[in-house]
Structures are given as structure tokens and as C-alpha cells.
Design an enzyme around this catalytic site. Structure first.
Site, PDB file in Angstrom:
ATOM      1  N   PRO A  88       0.908  -1.177   0.065  1.00 18.98           N
ATOM      2  CA  PRO A  88       0.123   0.237  -0.010  1.00 18.98           C
ATOM      3  C   PRO A  88       0.937   1.130  -0.033  1.00 18.98           C
ATOM      4  O   PRO A  88       1.828   1.428   0.764  1.00 18.98           O
ATOM      5  CB  PRO A  88      -0.840  -0.061   1.448  1.00 18.98           C
ATOM      6  CG  PRO A  88      -0.684  -1.627   1.357  1.00 18.98           C
ATOM      7  CD  PRO A  88       0.724  -2.186   1.109  1.00 18.98           C
ATOM      8  N   GLU A  89       0.396   2.085  -0.937  1.00 20.03           N
ATOM      9  CA  GLU A  89       1.519   3.365  -1.008  1.00 20.03           C
ATOM     10  C   GLU A  89       0.463   4.549  -0.545  1.00 20.03           C
ATOM     11  O   GLU A  89      -0.796   4.399  -0.148  1.00 20.03           O
ATOM     12  CB  GLU A  89       1.688   3.657  -2.527  1.00 20.03           C
ATOM     13  CG  GLU A  89       2.571   2.314  -2.926  1.00 20.03           C
ATOM     14  CD  GLU A  89       3.255   2.500  -4.283  1.00 20.03           C
ATOM     15  OE1 GLU A  89       3.190   3.576  -4.947  1.00 20.03           O
ATOM     16  OE2 GLU A  89       3.620   1.241  -4.832  1.00 20.03           O
TER      17      GLU A  89
ATOM     18  N   LYS B  25       3.661   6.313   3.929  1.00 21.26           N
ATOM     19  CA  LYS B  25       2.996   5.407   3.796  1.00 21.26           C
ATOM     20  C   LYS B  25       2.669   4.796   5.330  1.00 21.26           C
ATOM     21  O   LYS B  25       2.029   3.601   5.492  1.00 21.26           O
ATOM     22  CB  LYS B  25       3.776   4.326   3.147  1.00 21.26           C
ATOM     23  CG  LYS B  25       4.112   4.639   1.831  1.00 21.26           C
ATOM     24  CD  LYS B  25       4.839   3.446   1.335  1.00 21.26           C
ATOM     25  CE  LYS B  25       5.893   3.908  -0.023  1.00 21.26           C
ATOM     26  NZ  LYS B  25       6.757   2.871  -0.356  1.00 21.26           N
TER      27      LYS B  25
ATOM     28  N   ARG C  64      20.795  13.876  -9.822  1.00 20.91           N
ATOM     29  CA  ARG C  64      21.512  12.360 -10.373  1.00 20.91           C
ATOM     30  C   ARG C  64      20.443  11.240 -10.103  1.00 20.91           C
ATOM     31  O   ARG C  64      19.782  11.178  -9.095  1.00 20.91           O
ATOM     32  CB  ARG C  64      22.667  11.928  -9.594  1.00 20.91           C
ATOM     33  CG  ARG C  64      23.827  13.260  -9.834  1.00 20.91           C
ATOM     34  CD  ARG C  64      24.984  12.964  -8.789  1.00 20.91           C
ATOM     35  NE  ARG C  64      25.513  11.661  -8.881  1.00 20.91           N
ATOM     36  CZ  ARG C  64      26.733  11.610  -9.277  1.00 20.91           C
ATOM     37  NH1 ARG C  64      27.322  12.390  -9.971  1.00 20.91           N
ATOM     38  NH2 ARG C  64      27.208  10.282  -9.539  1.00 20.91           N
TER      39      ARG C  64
ATOM     40  N   ARG D  70      13.413  -4.924  -9.909  1.00 20.66           N
ATOM     41  CA  ARG D  70      12.084  -4.320  -9.598  1.00 20.66           C
ATOM     42  C   ARG D  70      11.262  -4.575 -10.944  1.00 20.66           C
ATOM     43  O   ARG D  70      11.712  -4.095 -11.826  1.00 20.66           O
ATOM     44  CB  ARG D  70      11.889  -3.275  -8.920  1.00 20.66           C
ATOM     45  CG  ARG D  70      12.742  -3.159  -7.660  1.00 20.66           C
ATOM     46  CD  ARG D  70      12.290  -2.451  -6.419  1.00 20.66           C
ATOM     47  NE  ARG D  70      10.577  -2.801  -6.010  1.00 20.66           N
ATOM     48  CZ  ARG D  70       9.906  -2.257  -5.284  1.00 20.66           C
ATOM     49  NH1 ARG D  70      10.210  -0.854  -5.127  1.00 20.66           N
ATOM     50  NH2 ARG D  70       8.757  -2.594  -4.759  1.00 20.66           N
TER      51      ARG D  70
END
Ligand SMILES: [Zn+2]
Length: 264
Positions: free
Chosen positions: A2-3, A59, A150, A254
Site C-alpha cells: 500500500p502506497e 505510507k 542524479r 524490480r
């Protein structure tokens, strides 16, 4: 995981469900999730406390309990469900807060989720120091400073020390709507692209909160999220804008997803 949109939707439902209620008892079924106290000391500290508010930082959910704040972090996954009558714990239950009116908040199906009880006024965020994307002080300039000069844009959006609350899922949805590929270097963004990214980040997160987040998530009343994901988890399916097949792959280990026609 969950974000921000899911946690914010959960927070709103929890304010409606439990704000103003007094904790009568606490049942710690799986003590491993409670990181700051033993189950006995944890229960003793919060029994009798009133839920003054439910807040969110990044979060994490913060239950404001007078002298204490109970900080809950979903980490990989979890369900927090309101019951008007306290249920008996079953094998999915990790923790149960039972209120004086007989209702309860049940934390279940937790995956690496954590509870920390900290003193009210303790400024620790427990989740990085990144700026909140939706608050008024997060101007374009603040966003640009937070991103830095960067690195890969997708990683920077997910870095909790830079921006709070965005993870792999919403970073991909934001980048899709901003027409920017996830693997782009931040210093390759044109000024116009950076502005679009800022605006899109806020629009996407706002809409996602209103929709209750992504479809697998449920709020305290069991309502599922209604946001239709465009690219995340959609490899091989047609892009909702142009119909080109969404490409999936890995970006430094990912999962990553993008539309090869819409994103550059
Ligand atoms: Zn497309």
C-alpha cells in the site's frame, strides 16, 4: 505494498470508523509485529486511550492517542477492518483494538507490517524525511530540489528520503501519465517534462486517493479501490491510450512497465 493513495483512503475510512472512540482493550495475537514494546506494556499503554485523530505520514498511519501515537506501517501488505461488533480473533488476525462501544479495528493478513508506539510530540517519521507530494508547500521548486540532479527517475520518485508515499506501483502510473519512461535519468528531463511530472504526480495521486487506491486494496469498511491501473502489472495488454502492448521487464530487480509509444 500500500502506497500513499491506499493509506490515505484507509486513513479517511478510519477517521469515520474510530475517531473519538476509547480503546477498552487490545488483543495482540502476533506479538512479532509490535516493534517498540512487549505486548503487555503495549496494551497497558493504550488501554483507556481515546483515538483523537488518525493521521498519515508517507505510507504510515498514525493513531493519535493522547500521550502516545500508535504508528502502523503496512509494509508489504495488510488489511485493517472495522467491525461494529468485536470479532473473535482467527488465524489471520494479528492485532485487535476493541473500543468501549463494543466495536473493533482488526489488523489482519499482515505481511511484515509493523506497530510502533511512540511518545506524542516525538518528531520521528519512522519512514524517511521526504516531502509530502500533496501538501501546498510541495511546490514545483520543492519537488525539483527533492528529486536532485542524479539518478533514475523511477528510483528517485520511490525514495522515501526525497518524496514520501510513492512506491513502485504509483511511480509507474505517474510516469505513464507524464509520458516519461521509468529508466530515464533525471538530468535528461527537459524543463517542460519536469513540470509535467510534478503536475501529473499530484493529479494522479489525488485521483487515486479519491478512487480509494488500486483495486486489490480495501479500506476499513471493506470497500475496494476503484482506480484502473494503466500500466502496472499490465505487460502484454493494450495501452489504454494508444492500444500498443504495454512492455514489462525489470529495472534493477524490480518489475517495471511502460507503453513504448506513449512514453519517451
Ligand atoms: Zn500508449
Amino acid at each position: 505494498m500500500p502506497e500513499l493513495p491506499e493509506v490515505e483512503a484507509a486513513r479517511r475510512s478510519m477517521v469515520r470508523a474510530v475517531a473519538g472512540k476509547t480503546i477498552e482493550r487490545c488483543v495482540v495475537v502476533r506479538p512479532v509485529a509490535v516493534r517498540s514494546h512487549t505486548p503487555q506494556r503495549f496494551s497497558r499503554a493504550i488501554n483507556g486511550a481515546t483515538v483523537e485523530d488518525v493521521a498519515r505520514h508517507g505510507k504510515a498511519l498514525w493513531f493519535v492517542l493522547g500521550r502516545w501515537a500508535l504508528v502502523f506501517h503496512y509494509k508489504l501488505w495488510g488489511v485493517v477492518r472495522f467491525h461494529s461488533q468485536a470479532p473473535l480473533p482467527d488465524k489471520g488476525t494479528s492485532l485487535l483494538l476493541v473500543f468501549s462501544d463494543g466495536s473493533a479495528l482488526e489488523f489482519r493478513n499482515l505481511q511484515l507490517s509493523t506497530f510502533h508506539l511512540i511518545k506524542a510530540g516525538d518528531r520521528r517519521t519512522l519512514d524517511g524525511e521526504g516531502i509530502e507530494p500533496l501538501v501546498p508547500t510541495t511546490t514545483f521548486e520543492a519537488f525539483r530540489r527533492a528529486l536532485g540532479m542524479r539518478g533514475v527517475i523511477k528510483d528517485l520518485l520511490c525514495d522515501q528520503e526525497r518524496i514520501a508515499g510513492i512506491g513502485n506501483l504509483w511511480a509507474h502510473e505517474i510516469l505513464f501519465r507524464a509520458h516519461i519512461r521509468p529508466e530515464r535519468k533525471v538530468d535528461s528531463l527537459t524543463p517542460a517534462e519536469a513540470r509535467t511530472l510534478y503536475r501529473t504526480m499530484r493529479e494522479t495521486l489525488r485521483r487515486a486517493v479519491e478512487a480509494g487506491g488500486e483495486p486489490d486494496f480495501q479500506d476499513a469498511f471493506g470497500r475496494a479501490g476503484r482506480y484502473r491501473l494503466a500500466v502496472y502489472g499490465a505487460a502484454g495488454r493494450p495501452c489504454p491510450v494508444c492500444g500498443t502492448k504495454v512492455r514489462g521487464g525489470r529495472l534493477r530487480g524490480r518489475p517495471t512497465f511502460f507503453c513504448p509509444s506513449c512514453q519517451h
